[in-house]
Design a protein around this motif. Structure first.
Motif, PDB file in Angstrom:
ATOM      1  N   THR A  55      37.442  15.628  34.814  1.00  0.00           N
ATOM      2  CA  THR A  55      38.410  16.660  34.429  1.00  0.00           C
ATOM      3  C   THR A  55      38.420  17.796  35.445  1.00  0.00           C
ATOM      4  O   THR A  55      39.486  18.313  35.811  1.00  0.00           O
ATOM      5  N   ASP A  56      37.232  18.186  35.899  1.00  0.00           N
ATOM      6  CA  ASP A  56      37.164  19.236  36.932  1.00  0.00           C
ATOM      7  C   ASP A  56      37.930  18.816  38.183  1.00  0.00           C
ATOM      8  O   ASP A  56      38.680  19.621  38.770  1.00  0.00           O
ATOM      9  N   ALA A  57      37.736  17.568  38.587  1.00  0.00           N
ATOM     10  CA  ALA A  57      38.405  17.086  39.800  1.00  0.00           C
ATOM     11  C   ALA A  57      39.917  17.015  39.609  1.00  0.00           C
ATOM     12  O   ALA A  57      40.686  17.408  40.495  1.00  0.00           O
ATOM     13  N   ARG A  58      40.352  16.546  38.439  1.00  0.00           N
ATOM     14  CA  ARG A  58      41.781  16.371  38.185  1.00  0.00           C
ATOM     15  C   ARG A  58      42.508  17.708  38.005  1.00  0.00           C
ATOM     16  O   ARG A  58      43.728  17.772  38.146  1.00  0.00           O
ATOM     17  N   THR A  59      41.766  18.750  37.657  1.00  0.00           N
ATOM     18  CA  THR A  59      42.403  20.056  37.427  1.00  0.00           C
ATOM     19  C   THR A  59      42.028  21.077  38.498  1.00  0.00           C
ATOM     20  O   THR A  59      42.328  22.262  38.347  1.00  0.00           O
ATOM     21  N   ALA A  60      41.400  20.622  39.564  1.00  0.00           N
ATOM     22  CA  ALA A  60      40.953  21.566  40.601  1.00  0.00           C
ATOM     23  C   ALA A  60      42.125  22.342  41.194  1.00  0.00           C
ATOM     24  O   ALA A  60      41.976  23.522  41.548  1.00  0.00           O
ATOM     25  N   HIS A  61      43.292  21.696  41.266  1.00  0.00           N
ATOM     26  CA  HIS A  61      44.456  22.379  41.850  1.00  0.00           C
ATOM     27  C   HIS A  61      44.931  23.549  40.991  1.00  0.00           C
ATOM     28  O   HIS A  61      45.703  24.397  41.460  1.00  0.00           O
ATOM     29  N   LEU A  62      44.468  23.605  39.742  1.00  0.00           N
ATOM     30  CA  LEU A  62      44.875  24.685  38.839  1.00  0.00           C
ATOM     31  C   LEU A  62      43.916  25.863  38.857  1.00  0.00           C
ATOM     32  O   LEU A  62      44.148  26.850  38.150  1.00  0.00           O
ATOM     33  N   GLU A  63      42.862  25.770  39.660  1.00  0.00           N
ATOM     34  CA  GLU A  63      41.879  26.852  39.673  1.00  0.00           C
ATOM     35  C   GLU A  63      42.484  28.207  40.024  1.00  0.00           C
ATOM     36  O   GLU A  63      42.188  29.214  39.341  1.00  0.00           O
ATOM     37  N   PRO A  64      43.361  28.314  41.033  1.00  0.00           N
ATOM     38  CA  PRO A  64      43.971  29.633  41.297  1.00  0.00           C
ATOM     39  C   PRO A  64      44.763  30.159  40.102  1.00  0.00           C
ATOM     40  O   PRO A  64      44.704  31.354  39.790  1.00  0.00           O
ATOM     41  N   LEU A  65      45.481  29.275  39.412  1.00  0.00           N
ATOM     42  CA  LEU A  65      46.233  29.700  38.238  1.00  0.00           C
ATOM     43  C   LEU A  65      45.286  30.120  37.123  1.00  0.00           C
ATOM     44  O   LEU A  65      45.537  31.116  36.422  1.00  0.00           O
ATOM     45  N   ARG A  66      44.190  29.375  36.941  1.00  0.00           N
ATOM     46  CA  ARG A  66      43.224  29.748  35.902  1.00  0.00           C
ATOM     47  C   ARG A  66      42.682  31.143  36.142  1.00  0.00           C
ATOM     48  O   ARG A  66      42.555  31.947  35.215  1.00  0.00           O
ATOM     49  N   GLU A  67      42.362  31.432  37.393  1.00  0.00           N
ATOM     50  CA  GLU A  67      41.838  32.758  37.706  1.00  0.00           C
ATOM     51  C   GLU A  67      42.902  33.829  37.471  1.00  0.00           C
ATOM     52  O   GLU A  67      42.605  34.914  36.949  1.00  0.00           O
ATOM     53  N   THR A  68      44.131  33.518  37.841  1.00  0.00           N
ATOM     54  CA  THR A  68      45.226  34.467  37.600  1.00  0.00           C
ATOM     55  C   THR A  68      45.384  34.735  36.104  1.00  0.00           C
ATOM     56  O   THR A  68      45.528  35.886  35.665  1.00  0.00           O
ATOM     57  N   LEU A  69      45.351  33.675  35.313  1.00  0.00           N
ATOM     58  CA  LEU A  69      45.500  33.823  33.863  1.00  0.00           C
ATOM     59  C   LEU A  69      44.342  34.612  33.274  1.00  0.00           C
ATOM     60  O   LEU A  69      44.539  35.478  32.398  1.00  0.00           O
ATOM     61  N   PHE A  70      43.145  34.333  33.725  1.00  0.00           N
ATOM     62  CA  PHE A  70      41.987  35.086  33.233  1.00  0.00           C
ATOM     63  C   PHE A  70      42.146  36.565  33.541  1.00  0.00           C
ATOM     64  O   PHE A  70      41.896  37.421  32.678  1.00  0.00           O
ATOM     65  N   GLN A  71      42.566  36.873  34.750  1.00  0.00           N
ATOM     66  CA  GLN A  71      42.739  38.273  35.119  1.00  0.00           C
ATOM     67  C   GLN A  71      43.877  38.919  34.324  1.00  0.00           C
ATOM     68  O   GLN A  71      43.800  40.111  33.983  1.00  0.00           O
ATOM     69  N   GLU A  72      44.927  38.156  34.024  1.00  0.00           N
ATOM     70  CA  GLU A  72      46.011  38.690  33.196  1.00  0.00           C
ATOM     71  C   GLU A  72      45.503  39.032  31.796  1.00  0.00           C
ATOM     72  O   GLU A  72      45.806  40.107  31.248  1.00  0.00           O
ATOM     73  N   ILE A  73      44.743  38.106  31.203  1.00  0.00           N
ATOM     74  CA  ILE A  73      44.192  38.353  29.862  1.00  0.00           C
ATOM     75  C   ILE A  73      43.274  39.575  29.893  1.00  0.00           C
ATOM     76  O   ILE A  73      43.399  40.496  29.081  1.00  0.00           O
ATOM     77  N   LYS A  74      42.367  39.572  30.845  1.00  0.00           N
ATOM     78  CA  LYS A  74      41.410  40.667  30.983  1.00  0.00           C
ATOM     79  C   LYS A  74      42.148  41.986  31.228  1.00  0.00           C
ATOM     80  O   LYS A  74      41.770  43.035  30.690  1.00  0.00           O
ATOM     81  N   GLY A  75      43.215  41.930  32.025  1.00  0.00           N
ATOM     82  CA  GLY A  75      43.941  43.145  32.370  1.00  0.00           C
ATOM     83  C   GLY A  75      44.749  43.724  31.220  1.00  0.00           C
ATOM     84  O   GLY A  75      45.155  44.891  31.284  1.00  0.00           O
ATOM     85  N   ARG A  76      44.995  42.926  30.176  1.00  0.00           N
ATOM     86  CA  ARG A  76      45.751  43.429  29.027  1.00  0.00           C
ATOM     87  C   ARG A  76      44.831  43.977  27.928  1.00  0.00           C
ATOM     88  O   ARG A  76      45.300  44.613  26.990  1.00  0.00           O
ATOM     89  N   VAL A  77      43.536  43.678  28.049  1.00  0.00           N
ATOM     90  CA  VAL A  77      42.589  44.066  27.004  1.00  0.00           C
ATOM     91  C   VAL A  77      41.912  45.372  27.365  1.00  0.00           C
ATOM     92  O   VAL A  77      41.425  45.542  28.493  1.00  0.00           O
ATOM     93  N   GLN A  78      41.853  46.275  26.435  1.00  0.00           N
ATOM     94  CA  GLN A  78      41.068  47.501  26.621  1.00  0.00           C
ATOM     95  C   GLN A  78      39.616  47.104  26.377  1.00  0.00           C
ATOM     96  O   GLN A  78      39.159  47.005  25.239  1.00  0.00           O
ATOM     97  N   GLU A  79      38.888  46.871  27.450  1.00  0.00           N
ATOM     98  CA  GLU A  79      37.576  46.243  27.351  1.00  0.00           C
ATOM     99  C   GLU A  79      36.547  47.135  26.669  1.00  0.00           C
ATOM    100  O   GLU A  79      35.676  46.645  25.951  1.00  0.00           O
ATOM    101  N   THR A  80      36.616  48.426  26.919  1.00  0.00           N
ATOM    102  CA  THR A  80      35.776  49.362  26.176  1.00  0.00           C
ATOM    103  C   THR A  80      36.608  49.898  25.032  1.00  0.00           C
ATOM    104  O   THR A  80      37.575  50.626  25.232  1.00  0.00           O
ATOM    105  N   ASP A  81      36.261  49.496  23.811  1.00  0.00           N
ATOM    106  CA  ASP A  81      37.119  49.809  22.680  1.00  0.00           C
ATOM    107  C   ASP A  81      36.277  49.943  21.421  1.00  0.00           C
ATOM    108  O   ASP A  81      35.097  49.538  21.391  1.00  0.00           O
ATOM    109  N   LEU A  82      36.868  50.497  20.374  1.00  0.00           N
ATOM    110  CA  LEU A  82      36.192  50.688  19.105  1.00  0.00           C
ATOM    111  C   LEU A  82      37.121  50.304  17.970  1.00  0.00           C
ATOM    112  O   LEU A  82      38.334  50.509  18.049  1.00  0.00           O
ATOM    113  N   SER A  83      36.546  49.750  16.920  1.00  0.00           N
ATOM    114  CA  SER A  83      37.330  49.445  15.732  1.00  0.00           C
ATOM    115  C   SER A  83      37.521  50.712  14.908  1.00  0.00           C
ATOM    116  O   SER A  83      36.875  51.735  15.149  1.00  0.00           O
ATOM    117  N   VAL A  84      38.407  50.646  13.932  1.00  0.00           N
ATOM    118  CA  VAL A  84      38.592  51.781  13.033  1.00  0.00           C
ATOM    119  C   VAL A  84      37.396  51.849  12.092  1.00  0.00           C
ATOM    120  O   VAL A  84      37.081  50.864  11.417  1.00  0.00           O
TER     121      VAL A  84
END
Length: 707
Positions: A55-84
């Motif tokens: 699976t790693d070999a068959r999806t290796a071409h998607l690694e740049p997209l995976r990193e982009t998606l991870f950064q998009e998710i991370k970039g939308r989340v307020q990482e230091t946060d508190l609940s009510v």
């Protein structure tokens, strides 16, 4: 799409064929891959690792997209946060996260005064005055590849903390206790629990353990400072169909022991002033009758509010005397077909009822005298609403949660004095998110038997309304359809990466779920289970026939019992999909449900039927279970199956066998990913889970032509 030419692809692993015969009711099934069940066999582990490498070999071409998606998710989340913060006693309790840390912290701060019911507004950038960190998940997880916290409780006098941890993913937790005054960790350690909480005086821990099939079946009392071997058994449930749970009423008057199969329940009460007294049955169990209770005080009388389906398909709510619960029943909310009552919560000064009507969750305040329901109204066409954490019996407001496909998770306090909603917090979404940039709607598909099946859609407005599109749109269609579990409208930061690339996200609310009431569930279980699968196919065909999408632009996803759905529709209509993602998929259901020694099997007979003792059930299940019905030469689309080695709900062997069988049948593009240290919910830690979802999203977007 996958740009790797077929001639350049690595060869997929091929599991050895070692036929084992399974014989039931005169039917003999030759199973070539059952040997993969031997989890401790080095050859099995080697095969799983080979699958991961492939699976790693068959999806290796998607690694740049995976990193982009991870950064998009991370970039939308307020990482230091508190609940009510939520008030309990003299403290505000809340959770918070810190940028760069995988796990959350559980904290508290003192209230300013006894009449202080307005939660403090916490600034993620500013230390909380007087904060006490009760538990740091990062410290607990240190040195472990997997970490999951189970129970978490503070004694009523706020001087002791109880928590439990799982380091394997098998959902078996070890309980620990700390003195919050001295900071000392007490020597009391209780392994192998499924749930735990303090007695009201904080001097004891009540906890549940499981049987050999990992069914919670026994309730124990551990007095702090004593040996676990001396713990007192308070209750044991011998019937293998029934799970056991326990808890204390919000009023702090009763211990409630709840027993339930998928179709039958029974509740027992114990007065808290004598925990070792024999439990008394509220209503004796009757096959097919489900009920749950809540303690209320009505005009000074102790009453039990009981939500039940005895002669009421969509449930009714009655009140009975706590002293004589099998006596006269006073109907509070009568049974109304199509209005599925879900839950009731009683407080000193209010009672709230949750129910489902027209496919959506509703929340109302109940007048215990007249039975009138005062329903809260919201202006979105699709939404979810329900009570949040409300631990206090005496409170001037009720905490509730609200969300939709486009509105981030929102916390309100409902003021009981004037019924006003006060916004406490809306989930921050960084990067300039605007809910008005997105739209949601509902479609209806016609099933094979004429039933109308709802489909929820959400999309980005700038991409155009998919119902009016000139060309087919890429659609990600999700489904579940079991256990009366509903896929309600809810917001997802991770979903934005799809929507912003032009995808339409859709949910097929198929029978077997609970979206349209109890009858919707009944029509998708046992001898009607096939409706779940044909409903999903009908939804897919509707989206194609309406011009919203096309088979080459349609990807399906489901997990667990929804993974069974994925396997079934792959066999029924492989030509309809450009890809299928199956997470922890229950695709070898018949083999599992035939084996009563496996976790959950006997309990599951109420959902699927008992093929071990009933030939008709055996034949019916065999007609739809994915593993037995893989079709040689069928035009299977690309399939990605994801699982975890330590999953105790759907064992890793099910997708492992299914993938091997698909390859035997000629499926050309089947991938299998097995997390080697994880459970049913996948990997632990928020960053790890984001990366895992980025992996899946990259594959999905690739299949949709949006990579």
């Amino acid at each position: 799409m996958n740009s790797t030419a077929a001639s350049d692809r690595p060869s997929p692993p091929r599991a050895a064929r070692r036929v084992q015969q399974r014989s039931h009711h005169g039917d003999v099934f030759d199973d070539p891959y059952e040997w993969l069940r031997a989890k401790d066999d080095a050859e099995v582990i080697a095969h799983l690792e080979a699958e991961n490498a492939y699976t790693d070999a068959r999806t290796a071409h998607l690694e740049p997209l995976r990193e982009t998606l991870f950064q998009e998710i991370k970039g939308r989340v307020q990482e230091t946060d508190l609940s009510v913060p939520s008030r309990r006693g003299d403290w505000w309790y809340y959770g918070r996260t810190v940028e760069g840390q995988q796990y959350g912290l559980q904290c508290r701060a003192r209230i300013a005064s006894a009449d202080d019911w307005t939660p403090p507004v916490l600034d993620p950038k500013t230390p909380v005055a007087g904060e006490e960190v009760l538990l740091d998940g990062n410290a607990e997880a240190d040195g472990h590849e997997f970490f999951s916290m189970g129970s978490f409780d503070v004694s009523d006098d706020a001087t002791r903390l109880l928590w439990s941890v799982d380091f394997e993913g098998d959902e078996r937790y070890t309980v620990h206790v700390r003195d919050l005054v001295t900071g000392e960790r007490l020597p009391d350690v209780i392994p192998g629990t499924s749930g735990a909480f303090f007695s009201p005086d904080g001097a004891s821990v009540l906890y549940t353990t499981v049987d050999e099939s990992w069914r919670p079946d026994t309730l124990w009392l551990h007095r702090l400072g004593t040996d676990v071997a001396d713990d007192v058994q308070l209750f044991h449930e011998p019937d293998e169909r029934f799970w056991m749970g326990a808890g204390i009423t919000r009023s702090r008057k009763y211990l409630v022991i709840g027993l339930g199969s998928n179709v039958t329940s029974e509740e027992l009460l114990v007065d808290l002033d004598d925990l070792t007294a024999p439990p008394r049955v509220v209503w004796p169990r009757a096959e097919g009758v489900e009920y749950s209770l809540e303690h209320a005080v009505v005009d000074g009388r102790d009453e039990l509010l009981i939500l039940h389906n005895d002669g009421a398909l969509d449930f009714e709510l009655v009140a009975v005397s706590a002293a004589d619960p099998q006596g006269e029943r006073r109907v509070l909310v009568p049974h109304t077909p199509g209005r599925r009552l879900l839950d009731v919560d009683a407080f000193r000064d209010a009672t709230a009822v949750e129910y489902r009507r027209e496919g959506l969750c509703r929340l109302a305040l109940l007048d215990l005298g007249t039975g009138a329901l005062d329903e809260l109204e919201f202006d979105e066409p699709l939404f979810s609403v329900g009570l949040g954490g409300n631990p206090e019996w005496t409170t001037p407001s009720l905490r509730l949660g609200y969300s939709s496909f486009v509105t981030p998770a929102t916390v309100y306090d409902l003021q009981l004095a004037d019924r006003s909603l006060q916004l406490r917090k809306r989930q921050p979404v960084l990067g300039g998110y605007d809910p008005d940039d997105y739209a949601q709607s509902r479609e209806w598909a016609r099933a094979d038997d004429g039933t109308n099946v709802p489909i929820s859609l959400v999309w980005k407005r700038s991409e155009g309304d998919p119902r009016e599109a000139d060309a087919p749109r890429p659609v990600h269609l999700y489904g579940y359809g079991s256990y009366e579990h509903s896929i309600d409208p809810g917001f997802s930061v991770m979903r934005l990466s799809e929507l912003d690339r032009g995808a339409v996200f859709a949910v097929a609310h198929v029978r077997g779920g609970g979206e349209m009431g109890r009858g919707w569930y009944e029509d998708g279980k046992l001898g009607h289970k096939i409706n779940t699968f044909t409903d999903f196919v009908a939804c897919a065909r509707h989206l194609v026939d309406a011009g919203i999408t096309a088979p080459e632009r349609l990807v399906a996803e489901g997990g667990s019992a929804g993974g069974l759905l994925m396997g079934a529709v792959a066999n029924l209509a492989p030509e309809l999909f450009a890809g299928i993602l199956a997470s922890v998929p229950f695709v070898d259901a018949l083999t599992s449900i035939l084996d009563p020694s496996l976790p959950l099997t006997v309990i599951e007979w109420d959902e699927w039927g008992d093929p071990l003792h009933n030939a008709e059930v055996y034949a019916y299940m065999k007609s739809y279970t994915p593993y037995e019905n893989v079709r040689d030469g069928a035009p299977y689309p690309p399939i990605l199956a994801v699982t975890s080695l330590n999953d105790t709900r759907v064992l890793y062997v099910e997708p492992a066998k299914w993938v091997a069988r698909l390859r035997d049948a000629g499926a050309q593009d089947v991938l299998f990913k097995c997390e080697m240290v994880a459970g049913h919910g996948g990997v632990s830690g928020r960053y790890s889970s984001w990366r895992e979802r980025a992996f899946e999203l990259a594959w999905l977007l690739d299949r949709l032509g949006l990579a």
